[in-house]
Write a protein that holds these residues in place. Structure first.
Motif: not given
Length: 268
Positions: A52-53, A64, A66, A105, A153
């Motif tokens: 999921k990143h 990055h 999220h 994020r 995860q």
């Protein structure tokens, strides 16, 4: 929260639109201003997803992202309009622009920091470098329910609430079965099915898990009406008849998330 297929779909889109060219990166909201200034004007090298990143790679670092529960992307053709609302990051290329709002994020990381994120994640069914045996090592030793493990995860990544419920239904596995009670053949079948289902999700942008013989046009039932889209067996169908046996779909909360299953098709 978007599941892994959504992030891989976004990575492909951003790769196609921006890779190999310099881009403008800004933070109209201001919360990512420092990071944006360091990659602004640089070549967008690559976009990739891991679970999921989402990662945007530049010569001086990696952005990055999220999305979390509320993160969204909007986009359009250049010239870009004035930002509307709380735009955390704006990405602008020659012909396209993309705005990011409300992510959990959005940060600029070093290669070591990116590697650290990947290291704490389990294998991703959508990545060709995935090693499903790493997930099986954890599952086969765990007393935790398979339903909880599929959402962990660090065990495997990218699987969310919909794929979790649907893959267990498709293989007739009770969600509360301890991981160590799962047969290795069952695990291989689950993994193979997740790879196939999630690849379809990347192509279509929705989650479809129902076999042809259970589709609305075959059975005569009404198509599913849900903002998530897609035809599914049990997800968000609590109390409704199972599409296979007619038993009311069960529901309970597990680790803060809604769990759905058919008591008859997935016996304890």
């Amino acid at each position: 929260m978007p599941e892994g297929h959504t992030l891989h779909r976004l990575a492909r889109l951003h790769q196609r639109r921006y890779a190999g060219e310099p881009v403008e990166v800004s933070s109209p909201q201001g919360k990512f201003a420092a990071g944006a200034s360091l990659v602004d004007g640089q070549v967008f090298e690559k976009a990739e997803a891991y679970g999921k990143h989402l990662f945007h790679h530049y010569p001086s670092g990696t952005v990055h992202i999220h999305l979390g529960l509320y993160g969204t992307f909007t986009e359009g053709r250049m010239p870009a309009p004035e930002p509307v609302g709380q735009v955390r990051m704006r990405l602008a290329g020659r012909t396209q622009w993309t705005d990011l709002r409300g992510p959990n994020r959005c940060e600029l990381l070093t290669p070591d920091q990116v590697d650290a994120i990947k290291a704490r994640l389990g294998p991703d069914p959508l990545r060709r470098d995935a090693k499903p045996d790493l997930a099986w090592e954890k599952i086969s030793r765990s007393r935790t329910s398979i339903a909880a493990l599929l959402m962990d995860q660090s065990v495997l990544c990218g699987v969310g609430n919909v794929y979790r419920a649907e893959v267990l239904f498709r293989h007739g596995i009770a969600p509360m079965l301890p991981g160590r009670s799962l047969d290795p053949v069952q695990w291989k079948e689950i993994w193979t099915d997740l790879v196939a289902l999630m690849r379809v999700g990347v192509r279509t942008g929705r989650i479809d898990t129902v076999s042809d013989e259970h589709l609305p046009e075959v059975t005569g039932r009404a198509p599913r009406q849900d903002r998530h889209g897609g035809e599914v067996y049990v997800y968000r169908r609590a109390g409704q008849p199972c599409l296979v046996c007619g038993t009311p779909v069960a529901h309970q909360e597990l680790a803060g998330r809604n769990l759905y299953w058919c008591p008859a098709c997935q016996p304890s």
